[in-house]
Design a protein around this motif. Sequence first.
Motif, PDB file in Angstrom:
ATOM      1  N   ALA A 134      14.471  20.588  40.238  1.00 33.08           N
ATOM      2  CA  ALA A 134      14.576  19.917  38.937  1.00 33.08           C
ATOM      3  C   ALA A 134      15.489  20.691  37.997  1.00 33.08           C
ATOM      4  N   ALA A 135      15.346  22.002  37.962  1.00 32.04           N
ATOM      5  CA  ALA A 135      16.184  22.815  37.071  1.00 32.04           C
ATOM      6  C   ALA A 135      17.655  22.730  37.467  1.00 32.04           C
ATOM      7  N   ILE A 136      17.934  22.733  38.758  1.00 35.55           N
ATOM      8  CA  ILE A 136      19.317  22.611  39.235  1.00 35.55           C
ATOM      9  C   ILE A 136      19.900  21.267  38.813  1.00 35.55           C
ATOM     10  N   VAL A 137      19.136  20.204  39.014  1.00 35.56           N
ATOM     11  CA  VAL A 137      19.602  18.859  38.669  1.00 35.56           C
ATOM     12  C   VAL A 137      19.806  18.730  37.157  1.00 35.56           C
ATOM     13  N   ILE A 138      18.843  19.193  36.378  1.00 36.23           N
ATOM     14  CA  ILE A 138      18.934  19.066  34.922  1.00 36.23           C
ATOM     15  C   ILE A 138      20.102  19.881  34.373  1.00 36.23           C
ATOM     16  N   GLN A 139      20.215  21.138  34.797  1.00 32.12           N
ATOM     17  CA  GLN A 139      21.312  21.954  34.278  1.00 32.12           C
ATOM     18  C   GLN A 139      22.651  21.440  34.791  1.00 32.12           C
ATOM     19  N   GLY A 140      22.689  21.021  36.030  1.00 34.39           N
ATOM     20  CA  GLY A 140      23.931  20.471  36.569  1.00 34.39           C
ATOM     21  C   GLY A 140      24.379  19.233  35.820  1.00 34.39           C
ATOM     22  N   ALA A 141      23.430  18.388  35.453  1.00 32.98           N
ATOM     23  CA  ALA A 141      23.752  17.145  34.741  1.00 32.98           C
ATOM     24  C   ALA A 141      24.112  17.387  33.284  1.00 32.98           C
ATOM     25  N   THR A 170      25.010  20.653  31.704  1.00 33.56           N
ATOM     26  CA  THR A 170      26.041  21.656  31.395  1.00 33.56           C
ATOM     27  C   THR A 170      27.047  21.828  32.522  1.00 33.56           C
ATOM     28  N   GLY A 171      26.780  21.234  33.661  1.00 35.52           N
ATOM     29  CA  GLY A 171      27.683  21.385  34.797  1.00 35.52           C
ATOM     30  C   GLY A 171      27.515  22.745  35.444  1.00 35.52           C
ATOM     31  N   GLY A 172      28.511  23.136  36.160  1.00 36.28           N
ATOM     32  CA  GLY A 172      28.468  24.425  36.826  1.00 36.28           C
ATOM     33  C   GLY A 172      28.449  24.259  38.328  1.00 36.28           C
ATOM     34  N   SER A 173      28.716  25.324  38.991  1.00 37.13           N
ATOM     35  CA  SER A 173      28.739  25.354  40.448  1.00 37.13           C
ATOM     36  C   SER A 173      27.337  25.144  41.011  1.00 37.13           C
ATOM     37  N   LEU A 174      27.222  24.277  41.991  1.00 37.04           N
ATOM     38  CA  LEU A 174      25.930  24.046  42.641  1.00 37.04           C
ATOM     39  C   LEU A 174      25.399  25.336  43.258  1.00 37.04           C
ATOM     40  N   ILE A 175      26.289  26.126  43.824  1.00 33.24           N
ATOM     41  CA  ILE A 175      25.876  27.394  44.444  1.00 33.24           C
ATOM     42  C   ILE A 175      25.326  28.342  43.380  1.00 33.24           C
ATOM     43  N   ALA A 176      26.003  28.454  42.260  1.00 26.94           N
ATOM     44  CA  ALA A 176      25.535  29.336  41.178  1.00 26.94           C
ATOM     45  C   ALA A 176      24.198  28.845  40.631  1.00 26.94           C
ATOM     46  N   LEU A 177      24.081  27.542  40.430  1.00 30.98           N
ATOM     47  CA  LEU A 177      22.825  26.994  39.914  1.00 30.98           C
ATOM     48  C   LEU A 177      21.685  27.210  40.897  1.00 30.98           C
ATOM     49  N   ALA A 178      21.953  27.015  42.178  1.00 28.96           N
ATOM     50  CA  ALA A 178      20.918  27.227  43.196  1.00 28.96           C
ATOM     51  C   ALA A 178      20.445  28.677  43.177  1.00 28.96           C
ATOM     52  N   GLY A 179      21.377  29.606  43.098  1.00 23.12           N
ATOM     53  CA  GLY A 179      20.995  31.019  43.043  1.00 23.12           C
ATOM     54  C   GLY A 179      20.149  31.331  41.827  1.00 23.12           C
ATOM     55  N   THR A 180      20.607  30.855  40.683  1.00 25.90           N
ATOM     56  CA  THR A 180      19.885  31.106  39.434  1.00 25.90           C
ATOM     57  C   THR A 180      18.444  30.621  39.519  1.00 25.90           C
ATOM     58  N   TRP A 181      18.269  29.372  39.909  1.00 28.84           N
ATOM     59  CA  TRP A 181      16.948  28.768  39.803  1.00 28.84           C
ATOM     60  C   TRP A 181      16.028  29.082  40.973  1.00 28.84           C
ATOM     61  N   PHE A 182      16.552  29.199  42.192  1.00 30.07           N
ATOM     62  CA  PHE A 182      15.664  29.583  43.291  1.00 30.07           C
ATOM     63  C   PHE A 182      15.206  31.024  43.132  1.00 30.07           C
ATOM     64  N   VAL A 183      16.107  31.918  42.748  1.00 33.82           N
ATOM     65  CA  VAL A 183      15.700  33.318  42.535  1.00 33.82           C
ATOM     66  C   VAL A 183      14.679  33.405  41.406  1.00 33.82           C
ATOM     67  N   PHE A 184      14.923  32.701  40.309  1.00 33.46           N
ATOM     68  CA  PHE A 184      13.972  32.735  39.196  1.00 33.46           C
ATOM     69  C   PHE A 184      12.592  32.228  39.626  1.00 33.46           C
TER      70      PHE A 184
END
Length: 152
Positions: free
Chosen positions: A16-23, A25-39
């Motif tokens: 959900a966090a990846i989808v919401i932030q991606g929608a 603010t955008g950003g790299s899917l890889i960067a978003l995945a790292g941010t949110w899965f690690v968190f």
Amino acid sequence: MQIVVILVLMVAAPVAAIVIQGATTGGSLIALAGTWFVFFFGLRLLIAGFHQLAKPDFTAKTIFRITDPNAAKIVSELGFGNIAIGALGVLTLFNANWIVPAAIVMAIFYALAGGKHVMNAQRTASENWAMGSDVWAALVLAGWLVVVWMER
């Protein structure tokens, strides 16, 4: 309750966090995945660690099937490790440079813990959930680290 917490922290919340932030603010899917899965994987360890400190008998009895009251000492030590590793994962939101190191530490920890559960042929239902989530986290983090490494 354990199942709900695992499913939310290990799948629903990071996706959900990846989808919401991606929608938004955008950003790299890889960067978003790292941010949110690690968190969220770190948050799961942090919560587990505090639970192990507050109720060490629960972990000893329901996951490891150890009824000896002295097991609480060992479970508390496990809780300290979970809190330390989990805190690192949670704090990556404040310092993105920590995401890769946190992912490495968590991937190793989750892989070792999951592997130990896999080797126990007489697992309880609670241990099966712990095993599944540990293996899932190890695979997600290791896969993410490989992708990040290959992009460099």
